[in-house]
Design a protein around this motif. Structure first.
Motif, PDB file in Angstrom:
ATOM      1  N   SER A 253      38.635   2.880  38.815  1.00  0.00           N
ATOM      2  CA  SER A 253      37.541   1.909  38.831  1.00  0.00           C
ATOM      3  C   SER A 253      38.102   0.511  39.069  1.00  0.00           C
ATOM      4  CB  SER A 253      36.767   1.958  37.510  1.00  0.00           C
ATOM      5  OG  SER A 253      37.644   1.868  36.396  1.00  0.00           O
ATOM      6  N   THR A 254      37.525  -0.189  40.031  1.00  0.00           N
ATOM      7  CA  THR A 254      38.013  -1.516  40.371  1.00  0.00           C
ATOM      8  C   THR A 254      37.212  -2.579  39.629  1.00  0.00           C
ATOM      9  OG1 THR A 254      36.520  -1.955  42.231  1.00  0.00           O
ATOM     10  CG2 THR A 254      38.470  -0.614  42.687  1.00  0.00           C
ATOM     11  N   ALA A 255      37.768  -3.767  39.590  1.00  0.00           N
ATOM     12  CA  ALA A 255      37.088  -4.876  38.931  1.00  0.00           C
ATOM     13  C   ALA A 255      35.829  -5.287  39.685  1.00  0.00           C
ATOM     14  CB  ALA A 255      38.036  -6.066  38.800  1.00  0.00           C
ATOM     15  N   SER A 256      35.747  -4.955  40.975  1.00  0.00           N
ATOM     16  CA  SER A 256      34.591  -5.319  41.793  1.00  0.00           C
ATOM     17  C   SER A 256      33.474  -4.284  41.734  1.00  0.00           C
ATOM     18  CB  SER A 256      35.022  -5.514  43.252  1.00  0.00           C
ATOM     19  OG  SER A 256      35.569  -4.319  43.777  1.00  0.00           O
ATOM     20  N   GLY A 257      33.655  -3.225  40.944  1.00  0.00           N
ATOM     21  CA  GLY A 257      32.597  -2.238  40.760  1.00  0.00           C
ATOM     22  C   GLY A 257      32.674  -1.048  41.685  1.00  0.00           C
ATOM     23  N   GLN A 258      33.699  -0.960  42.514  1.00  0.00           N
ATOM     24  CA  GLN A 258      33.896   0.214  43.357  1.00  0.00           C
ATOM     25  C   GLN A 258      34.697   1.275  42.616  1.00  0.00           C
ATOM     26  OE1 GLN A 258      35.807  -1.450  46.883  1.00  0.00           O
ATOM     27  NE2 GLN A 258      33.999  -0.940  48.096  1.00  0.00           N
ATOM     28  N   LEU A 259      34.626   2.500  43.128  1.00  0.00           N
ATOM     29  CA  LEU A 259      35.461   3.582  42.633  1.00  0.00           C
ATOM     30  C   LEU A 259      36.272   4.147  43.791  1.00  0.00           C
ATOM     31  CD1 LEU A 259      33.020   5.645  40.358  1.00  0.00           C
ATOM     32  CD2 LEU A 259      34.907   4.210  39.583  1.00  0.00           C
ATOM     33  N   TYR A 260      37.567   4.309  43.559  1.00  0.00           N
ATOM     34  CA  TYR A 260      38.396   5.053  44.496  1.00  0.00           C
ATOM     35  C   TYR A 260      38.550   6.461  43.941  1.00  0.00           C
ATOM     36  CZ  TYR A 260      39.623   0.433  46.290  1.00  0.00           C
ATOM     37  OH  TYR A 260      39.576  -0.842  46.797  1.00  0.00           O
ATOM     38  N   ARG A 261      38.421   7.458  44.814  1.00  0.00           N
ATOM     39  CA  ARG A 261      38.503   8.846  44.363  1.00  0.00           C
ATOM     40  C   ARG A 261      39.669   9.557  45.050  1.00  0.00           C
ATOM     41  NH1 ARG A 261      33.088  12.273  44.543  1.00  0.00           N
ATOM     42  NH2 ARG A 261      33.144  11.580  46.718  1.00  0.00           N
ATOM     43  N   LEU A 262      40.391  10.309  44.243  1.00  0.00           N
ATOM     44  CA  LEU A 262      41.499  11.131  44.735  1.00  0.00           C
ATOM     45  C   LEU A 262      41.204  12.577  44.382  1.00  0.00           C
ATOM     46  CD1 LEU A 262      44.550  11.358  45.755  1.00  0.00           C
ATOM     47  CD2 LEU A 262      45.137  11.282  43.323  1.00  0.00           C
ATOM     48  N   SER A 263      41.247  13.461  45.380  1.00  0.00           N
ATOM     49  CA  SER A 263      41.038  14.897  45.146  1.00  0.00           C
ATOM     50  C   SER A 263      42.200  15.660  45.756  1.00  0.00           C
ATOM     51  CB  SER A 263      39.714  15.365  45.761  1.00  0.00           C
ATOM     52  OG  SER A 263      38.619  14.683  45.201  1.00  0.00           O
TER      53      SER A 263
ATOM     54  N   TYR B 264      42.928  14.168  49.409  1.00  0.00           N
ATOM     55  CA  TYR B 264      41.769  13.506  49.996  1.00  0.00           C
ATOM     56  C   TYR B 264      41.461  12.243  49.193  1.00  0.00           C
ATOM     57  CZ  TYR B 264      41.241  18.160  52.003  1.00  0.00           C
ATOM     58  OH  TYR B 264      41.464  19.354  52.651  1.00  0.00           O
ATOM     59  N   ARG B 265      41.173  11.155  49.906  1.00  0.00           N
ATOM     60  CA  ARG B 265      40.818   9.892  49.265  1.00  0.00           C
ATOM     61  C   ARG B 265      39.519   9.372  49.870  1.00  0.00           C
ATOM     62  NH1 ARG B 265      45.818   7.053  47.263  1.00  0.00           N
ATOM     63  NH2 ARG B 265      47.605   8.377  47.753  1.00  0.00           N
ATOM     64  N   ASP B 266      38.659   8.812  49.049  1.00  0.00           N
ATOM     65  CA  ASP B 266      37.495   8.111  49.554  1.00  0.00           C
ATOM     66  C   ASP B 266      37.120   6.990  48.596  1.00  0.00           C
ATOM     67  OD1 ASP B 266      36.554   9.787  47.559  1.00  0.00           O
ATOM     68  OD2 ASP B 266      34.713  10.327  48.605  1.00  0.00           O
ATOM     69  N   THR B 267      36.263   6.104  49.075  1.00  0.00           N
ATOM     70  CA  THR B 267      35.801   4.960  48.293  1.00  0.00           C
ATOM     71  C   THR B 267      34.319   5.121  48.016  1.00  0.00           C
ATOM     72  OG1 THR B 267      37.446   3.512  49.324  1.00  0.00           O
ATOM     73  CG2 THR B 267      35.583   2.452  48.231  1.00  0.00           C
ATOM     74  N   LEU B 268      33.935   4.934  46.755  1.00  0.00           N
ATOM     75  CA  LEU B 268      32.547   5.103  46.339  1.00  0.00           C
ATOM     76  C   LEU B 268      31.970   3.747  45.958  1.00  0.00           C
ATOM     77  CD1 LEU B 268      33.124   8.217  44.030  1.00  0.00           C
ATOM     78  CD2 LEU B 268      32.330   8.233  46.398  1.00  0.00           C
ATOM     79  N   ASN B 269      30.869   3.380  46.612  1.00  0.00           N
ATOM     80  CA  ASN B 269      30.162   2.143  46.287  1.00  0.00           C
ATOM     81  C   ASN B 269      28.984   2.463  45.386  1.00  0.00           C
ATOM     82  OD1 ASN B 269      31.690   0.234  48.005  1.00  0.00           O
ATOM     83  ND2 ASN B 269      30.857   1.466  49.676  1.00  0.00           N
ATOM     84  N   LEU B 270      28.890   1.772  44.258  1.00  0.00           N
ATOM     85  CA  LEU B 270      27.865   2.058  43.257  1.00  0.00           C
ATOM     86  C   LEU B 270      26.596   1.238  43.525  1.00  0.00           C
ATOM     87  CD1 LEU B 270      30.600   2.951  41.950  1.00  0.00           C
ATOM     88  CD2 LEU B 270      29.572   2.450  39.743  1.00  0.00           C
ATOM     89  N   THR B 271      25.505   1.941  43.822  1.00  0.00           N
ATOM     90  CA  THR B 271      24.210   1.306  43.999  1.00  0.00           C
ATOM     91  C   THR B 271      23.346   1.621  42.784  1.00  0.00           C
ATOM     92  OG1 THR B 271      24.352   1.584  46.406  1.00  0.00           O
ATOM     93  CG2 THR B 271      22.169   1.143  45.473  1.00  0.00           C
ATOM     94  N   PRO B 272      22.929   0.618  41.995  1.00  0.00           N
ATOM     95  CA  PRO B 272      22.178   0.890  40.760  1.00  0.00           C
ATOM     96  C   PRO B 272      20.854   1.597  41.023  1.00  0.00           C
ATOM     97  CG  PRO B 272      22.977  -1.376  40.809  1.00  0.00           C
ATOM     98  CD  PRO B 272      23.198  -0.822  42.181  1.00  0.00           C
ATOM     99  N   LEU B 273      20.583   2.650  40.225  1.00  0.00           N
ATOM    100  CA  LEU B 273      19.293   3.339  40.253  1.00  0.00           C
ATOM    101  C   LEU B 273      18.526   3.099  38.961  1.00  0.00           C
ATOM    102  CD1 LEU B 273      20.380   6.787  41.777  1.00  0.00           C
ATOM    103  CD2 LEU B 273      19.215   4.910  42.951  1.00  0.00           C
TER     104      LEU B 273
ATOM    105  N   ILE C 259      53.996  13.790  46.171  1.00  0.00           N
ATOM    106  CA  ILE C 259      54.074  12.680  45.221  1.00  0.00           C
ATOM    107  C   ILE C 259      53.068  11.638  45.695  1.00  0.00           C
ATOM    108  CG2 ILE C 259      55.487  10.845  44.243  1.00  0.00           C
ATOM    109  CD1 ILE C 259      57.902  12.612  44.491  1.00  0.00           C
ATOM    110  N   ILE C 260      52.105  11.313  44.847  1.00  0.00           N
ATOM    111  CA  ILE C 260      50.963  10.489  45.250  1.00  0.00           C
ATOM    112  C   ILE C 260      50.965   9.185  44.449  1.00  0.00           C
ATOM    113  CG2 ILE C 260      48.438  10.416  45.445  1.00  0.00           C
ATOM    114  CD1 ILE C 260      48.641  13.577  45.120  1.00  0.00           C
ATOM    115  N   ASP C 261      50.876   8.077  45.155  1.00  0.00           N
ATOM    116  CA  ASP C 261      50.689   6.773  44.521  1.00  0.00           C
ATOM    117  C   ASP C 261      49.200   6.451  44.600  1.00  0.00           C
ATOM    118  OD1 ASP C 261      50.590   4.177  43.640  1.00  0.00           O
ATOM    119  OD2 ASP C 261      52.189   3.435  44.934  1.00  0.00           O
ATOM    120  N   PHE C 262      48.510   6.567  43.460  1.00  0.00           N
ATOM    121  CA  PHE C 262      47.071   6.336  43.414  1.00  0.00           C
ATOM    122  C   PHE C 262      46.811   5.042  42.658  1.00  0.00           C
ATOM    123  CE2 PHE C 262      42.776   7.516  41.502  1.00  0.00           C
ATOM    124  CZ  PHE C 262      42.080   7.228  42.662  1.00  0.00           C
ATOM    125  N   ASN C 263      46.784   3.945  43.414  1.00  0.00           N
ATOM    126  CA  ASN C 263      46.535   2.629  42.832  1.00  0.00           C
ATOM    127  C   ASN C 263      47.467   2.304  41.662  1.00  0.00           C
ATOM    128  OD1 ASN C 263      43.658   3.686  43.898  1.00  0.00           O
ATOM    129  ND2 ASN C 263      43.780   1.478  44.149  1.00  0.00           N
TER     130      ASN C 263
END
Length: 227
Positions: free
Chosen positions: A51-61, A78-87, A180-184
């Protein structure tokens, strides 16, 4: 029914308004549940969120796949970036197929096509392991794996992305793929059909890790370097 009750005990709580995810934190998955709350054993999900300070999530699978023609099995990352839209006050839209619900400050779930993936926060800081130093200590050097003080295997992580695995009590040896994975800033070792190892500390002759299996609680372990 038992699995449903367990799921409810873990994730049902009194929700506060306007909940947000704390930044700069690592989260780990704890399996997959169906719409009735039953744990799905065959759903081998090894996933992390940052979880980033800007409210995004980085995902590692992480996933291992077999080539049906050659029989070779490899680790895929696999890596992707998740943007949180409030519901709502505690629910966010991630994309057209996924929503995220915050339950407490250290537990959340992602809903996907009727399935629920629970995540829990790990109380760890990034950048505790220097990747360059780690590789100089670990690569091509035999190490004894100790998990909860139980020693069963010797590993040799090689610079060709294959690890030699040798049981301590048997005269046999084999090789398999690893990453060997460097995840943030968090360093993770992922092998074939094995739980990810999140490295936490390096000291003379020993590299500490947390073994994280989606089916079980975390286990503390270490690589004991053979000289």
């Amino acid at each position: 029914m038992k699995n449903l009750l367990v799921l409810l005990l873990i994730f049902v709580s009194t929700l506060s308004f306007g909940q947000e995810i704390e930044g700069e934190k690592l989260w780990r998955t704890k399996g997959v549940y169906d719409s009735l709350g039953n744990f799905i054993e065959r759903a081998k999900i090894q996933s992390f969120l940052f979880s980033t300070a800007s409210g995004q999530l980085y995902r590692l699978s992480n996933q291992d796949k077999m080539n049906m023609e050659t029989g070779e099995t490899k680790v895929f990352v696999y890596r992707d970036t998740l943007n949180l839209t409030p519901l709502s006050d505690n629910m966010y839209k991630l994309n057209d197929k996924e929503t995220l619900t915050i339950h407490t400050n250290d537990s959340l779930t992602i809903q996907f096509n009727g399935f629920t993936l629970p995540y829990v926060k790990l109380d760890l800081k990034p950048d505790t392991i220097n990747l360059k130093t780690l590789k100089s200590e670990l690569i091509n050097t035999p190490v004894i794996e100790s998990v909860e003080n139980i020693k069963k295997y010797q590993f040799t992580y090689q610079d060709n992305n294959l690890v030699k695995v040798k049981p301590l009590e048997r005269d046999s040896e084999w090789e398999s793929d690893y990453k060997i994975i460097d995840f943030n800033g968090f360093i993770i070792i992922q092998g074939i059909v094995s739980a990810p190892k999140l490295l936490t500390k390096s000291e003379k002759g020993k590299i500490h890790f947390i073994e994280i299996d989606y089916r079980f609680e975390n286990k503390n372990g270490a690589f004991i370097i053979k000289r």
